[in-house]
Scaffold this motif. Structure first.
Motif, PDB file in Angstrom:
ATOM      1  N   ASP A 126      40.558  53.639  44.163  1.00  0.00           N
ATOM      2  CA  ASP A 126      39.726  54.398  42.873  1.00  0.00           C
ATOM      3  C   ASP A 126      39.542  55.447  43.492  1.00  0.00           C
ATOM      4  O   ASP A 126      39.507  56.117  42.573  1.00  0.00           O
ATOM      5  CB  ASP A 126      38.252  53.104  43.407  1.00  0.00           C
ATOM      6  CG  ASP A 126      38.093  51.816  42.691  1.00  0.00           C
ATOM      7  OD1 ASP A 126      39.145  51.410  42.242  1.00  0.00           O
ATOM      8  OD2 ASP A 126      36.961  50.848  42.719  1.00  0.00           O
TER       9      ASP A 126
ATOM     10  N   THR B 172      41.232  37.161  35.174  1.00  0.00           N
ATOM     11  CA  THR B 172      40.866  37.614  33.570  1.00  0.00           C
ATOM     12  C   THR B 172      41.267  37.556  32.737  1.00  0.00           C
ATOM     13  O   THR B 172      42.288  37.988  32.240  1.00  0.00           O
ATOM     14  CB  THR B 172      39.607  39.103  34.821  1.00  0.00           C
ATOM     15  OG1 THR B 172      40.755  39.677  34.513  1.00  0.00           O
ATOM     16  CG2 THR B 172      38.741  38.288  35.764  1.00  0.00           C
TER      17      THR B 172
ATOM     18  N   LYS C 183      44.220  45.007  39.825  1.00  0.00           N
ATOM     19  CA  LYS C 183      43.715  45.206  38.147  1.00  0.00           C
ATOM     20  C   LYS C 183      44.635  45.604  36.887  1.00  0.00           C
ATOM     21  O   LYS C 183      45.050  46.990  37.118  1.00  0.00           O
ATOM     22  CB  LYS C 183      42.602  47.055  39.174  1.00  0.00           C
ATOM     23  CG  LYS C 183      41.306  46.232  40.074  1.00  0.00           C
ATOM     24  CD  LYS C 183      41.276  47.806  40.845  1.00  0.00           C
ATOM     25  CE  LYS C 183      39.430  47.325  42.018  1.00  0.00           C
ATOM     26  NZ  LYS C 183      39.177  48.737  42.184  1.00  0.00           N
TER      27      LYS C 183
ATOM     28  N   GLY D  90      44.304  46.028  44.526  1.00  0.00           N
ATOM     29  CA  GLY D  90      42.659  46.386  44.677  1.00  0.00           C
ATOM     30  C   GLY D  90      42.953  46.986  45.982  1.00  0.00           C
ATOM     31  O   GLY D  90      44.304  46.965  46.617  1.00  0.00           O
TER      32      GLY D  90
ATOM     33  N   ALA E 199      38.701  42.306  43.729  1.00  0.00           N
ATOM     34  CA  ALA E 199      39.616  42.147  42.794  1.00  0.00           C
ATOM     35  C   ALA E 199      41.149  42.709  43.694  1.00  0.00           C
ATOM     36  O   ALA E 199      40.778  43.233  44.956  1.00  0.00           O
ATOM     37  CB  ALA E 199      39.724  44.156  41.449  1.00  0.00           C
TER      38      ALA E 199
ATOM     39  N   SER F 294      43.142  41.338  35.242  1.00  0.00           N
ATOM     40  CA  SER F 294      43.072  41.823  36.811  1.00  0.00           C
ATOM     41  C   SER F 294      43.280  40.264  37.583  1.00  0.00           C
ATOM     42  O   SER F 294      42.899  39.094  36.671  1.00  0.00           O
ATOM     43  CB  SER F 294      41.559  42.482  36.386  1.00  0.00           C
ATOM     44  OG  SER F 294      41.214  43.377  36.689  1.00  0.00           O
TER      45      SER F 294
ATOM     46  N   ARG G 226      31.804  38.726  40.528  1.00  0.00           N
ATOM     47  CA  ARG G 226      32.837  39.569  40.632  1.00  0.00           C
ATOM     48  C   ARG G 226      32.705  40.933  40.455  1.00  0.00           C
ATOM     49  O   ARG G 226      31.887  41.830  39.787  1.00  0.00           O
ATOM     50  CB  ARG G 226      33.945  39.356  39.457  1.00  0.00           C
ATOM     51  CG  ARG G 226      34.533  38.204  38.789  1.00  0.00           C
ATOM     52  CD  ARG G 226      35.765  38.260  37.315  1.00  0.00           C
ATOM     53  NE  ARG G 226      35.265  38.482  36.736  1.00  0.00           N
ATOM     54  CZ  ARG G 226      35.243  37.768  35.399  1.00  0.00           C
ATOM     55  NH1 ARG G 226      35.239  36.548  36.186  1.00  0.00           N
ATOM     56  NH2 ARG G 226      35.102  37.957  34.598  1.00  0.00           N
TER      57      ARG G 226
ATOM     58  N   SER H 241      34.722  44.525  40.858  1.00  0.00           N
ATOM     59  CA  SER H 241      35.653  45.261  40.452  1.00  0.00           C
ATOM     60  C   SER H 241      35.822  45.978  41.586  1.00  0.00           C
ATOM     61  O   SER H 241      37.173  47.292  41.818  1.00  0.00           O
ATOM     62  CB  SER H 241      35.913  45.326  38.803  1.00  0.00           C
ATOM     63  OG  SER H 241      34.972  46.268  39.042  1.00  0.00           O
ATOM     64  N   GLU H 242      34.993  46.619  42.263  1.00  0.00           N
ATOM     65  CA  GLU H 242      35.162  48.445  43.002  1.00  0.00           C
ATOM     66  C   GLU H 242      35.650  47.844  44.021  1.00  0.00           C
ATOM     67  O   GLU H 242      35.143  47.085  44.852  1.00  0.00           O
ATOM     68  CB  GLU H 242      33.460  48.962  43.167  1.00  0.00           C
ATOM     69  CG  GLU H 242      33.020  49.761  42.108  1.00  0.00           C
ATOM     70  CD  GLU H 242      34.162  51.001  40.856  1.00  0.00           C
ATOM     71  OE1 GLU H 242      33.687  51.960  42.093  1.00  0.00           O
ATOM     72  OE2 GLU H 242      34.523  50.603  39.992  1.00  0.00           O
TER      73      GLU H 242
ATOM     74  N   PHE I 292      41.369  38.420  40.634  1.00  0.00           N
ATOM     75  CA  PHE I 292      40.257  37.966  41.692  1.00  0.00           C
ATOM     76  C   PHE I 292      40.170  37.396  42.512  1.00  0.00           C
ATOM     77  O   PHE I 292      41.174  35.755  42.310  1.00  0.00           O
ATOM     78  CB  PHE I 292      38.808  37.999  41.086  1.00  0.00           C
ATOM     79  CG  PHE I 292      38.223  39.760  40.355  1.00  0.00           C
ATOM     80  CD1 PHE I 292      37.442  40.603  40.975  1.00  0.00           C
ATOM     81  CD2 PHE I 292      38.906  39.488  39.184  1.00  0.00           C
ATOM     82  CE1 PHE I 292      37.462  41.294  40.369  1.00  0.00           C
ATOM     83  CE2 PHE I 292      38.544  40.734  38.547  1.00  0.00           C
ATOM     84  CZ  PHE I 292      37.555  41.453  38.742  1.00  0.00           C
TER      85      PHE I 292
END
Length: 468
Positions: A73, A138, A187, A208, A184, A142, A169, A171-172, A144
């Motif tokens: 990120d 998902t 992504k 991720g 994740a 993505s 969930r 995602s960060e 998970f």
């Protein structure tokens, strides 16, 4: 005394027995290369360097892997903000990181794998987790990890399993310790990622953060290796998630011993980029620090305790290093160099090593060292130190430097510098402060520095500041 470490997973001190006799496979979490590393980061890296140096000193063959996180990120956001490609951004800060490592005398890892070079291994591992029903896809393609499918989730941070029944969930890459959630593995591509994506069986996207270290560590060290290190801020979610996905995928225990270094603090607060209260290596260079002083100050506290740092500690570190350098110089003038025997040491040498055997107790080891230095200086003052004992002392100091890396290379003072120093001493005796200050400035411009101690004792030249 046998070597022991505090294992963050078992939460107790354990005798260290490698998986394979005589060899240690070591993985250390490396930098996320979106900005310069600060010395809070380097506290962890220098602790890991000490660990590696000590293992080598204890005759272990060490295979060391340190990853480079060049996609996550943070790196994506920064590259977009700066309007440059991800590779341009990460290469810039990777180069700066290696420059800082060299200056800090950190022994290089055997391999520095980059996340972007190992996406195929990450995809393969994710596929295994999907097949084993530990992961799900998902609507946005993505992937998970379903922590409710893994009963042992939370062992590293001691979260009760019943706390995990209702999970959402996340995602960060990073989130709070009191908020365990499905994390994740992959992504799906979003517009905010720009042109940063890889093809996968689930469409365009990127890995991720947590899957990166699992895939790279096991590629180079196998499914079960000896030691995994990082800072305490890596414990959750990063290392917890690493353990979970790796054990789920392979059925192996993944890592035998987990070691974590505590935070470096400034005025009681954690040093961090988000708080803008950090120093880079260049900041310290500009303040007159040399690498050995930085290493000493960051190793002066036990790695599992918070350590306070300030620029004002520079003089304290310089004085400690100078005591070691001064004794080394005296011993070299006494020793008979025709009778060198590197296998003989004073009794304090064993006490020094025993302290490090006990979970790398650096404060205790340094206390042994400076107590011994005081004793040796007294013998030298009383003219009671033989060449044979001086040789043992030099051997001890060589061990100290081999493990701690805190003795600067000896630089012979040129005659012109000696004359200036003596001239300044005379000017101070005559209370000619203007001349004293002028000479100080001249010495500094020539690459030498003088500190006047608060008690008024005569100053003496320290080490050369050139090329530092």
């Amino acid at each position: 005394m046998s070597l022991s470490f505090y294992n963050s997973l078992s939460k107790k001190k354990e005798n260290f027995i490698p998986i394979e006799n005589g060899s240690v496979r070591l993985y250390t979490c490396g930098p996320t290369v979106y900005d310069v590393a600060h010395i809070g980061n380097f506290r962890t890296f220098i602790f890991e360097d000490l660990l590696k140096r000590f293992l080598i000193y204890r005759d272990y063959s060490v295979t060391h892997i340190m990853n480079i996180t060049d996609v996550d990120d943070k790196t994506i956001r920064r590259s977009i903000q700066e309007g440059i490609t991800l590779s341009e951004l990460t290469q810039k800060y990777t180069d700066l990181f290696f420059k800082d490592l060299t200056w800090l005398k950190i022994i290089p890892a055997d391999i520095y794998p980059k996340a972007t070079d190992h996406v195929a291994e990450m995809i393969e591992m994710i596929q295994i987790l999907i097949e084993k029903k530990f992961a799900y896809i998902t609507n946005d393609n993505s992937i998970f990890f379903n922590i409710s499918k893994y009963p042992d989730y939370g062992k590293l941070i001691n979260i009760q399993s019943d706390y995990l029944q209702s999970s959402e969930r996340m995602s960060e890459d990073e989130y709070s310790k009191d908020n365990p959630q499905d994390f994740a593995l992959w992504k799906g591509h979003k517009s905010g990622d720009g042109d940063i994506w890889w093809n996968s069986p689930w469409g365009k996207g990127r890995p991720g953060w947590h899957i990166e270290c699992s895939a790279m560590s096991m590629k180079y060290l196998g499914e079960f290796f000896d030691i995994h290190c990082g800072g305490v801020d890596n414990i959750f979610p990063h290392h917890e998630n690493e353990i979970t996905q790796s054990r789920a995928a392979t059925g192996s225990n993944f890592v035998k011993t987990w070691l974590h270094a505590e935070h470096l603090q400034i005025e009681g607060d954690k040093m961090s980029k988000s708080e803008a209260n950090f120093y880079s290596v260049d900041d310290l260079k500009n303040q007159g620090f040399i690498s050995e002083v930085v290493r000493y100050l960051l190793l002066n506290g036990h790695y599992r305790t918070k350590l306070s740092f300030s620029l004002s500690k520079r003089l304290e570190g310089e004085q400690a290093i100078q005591r070691i350098v001064d004794l080394s110089t005296k011993l070299k003038s006494i020793v008979d160099h025709d009778k060198v025997n590197p296998g003989l040491f004073p009794k304090s040498h064993e006490e020094f090593l025993n302290a490090l055997d006990d979970d790398l107790d650096t404060p205790k080891a340094l206390a042994v060292l400076f107590k011994w230095i005081k004793k040796m200086n007294k013998k030298i003052e009383d003219n009671k130190l033989s060449p044979e004992v001086a040789l043992l002392g030099l051997n001890f100091l060589n061990t100290v430097d081999e493990i701690f890396g805190i003795i600067p290379p000896q630089i012979e003072m040129p005659e012109n510098i000696k004359r200036l120093v003596n001239k300044r001493i005379l000017s101070r005796k005559n209370k000619d402060w203007n001349e004293s200050d002028r000479i100080r400035e001249e010495l500094y411009n020539l690459g030498w520095k003088i500190e006047d101690t608060p008690d008024g004792s005569l100053c003496k030249p320290v080490w050369s500041l050139k090329d530092q």
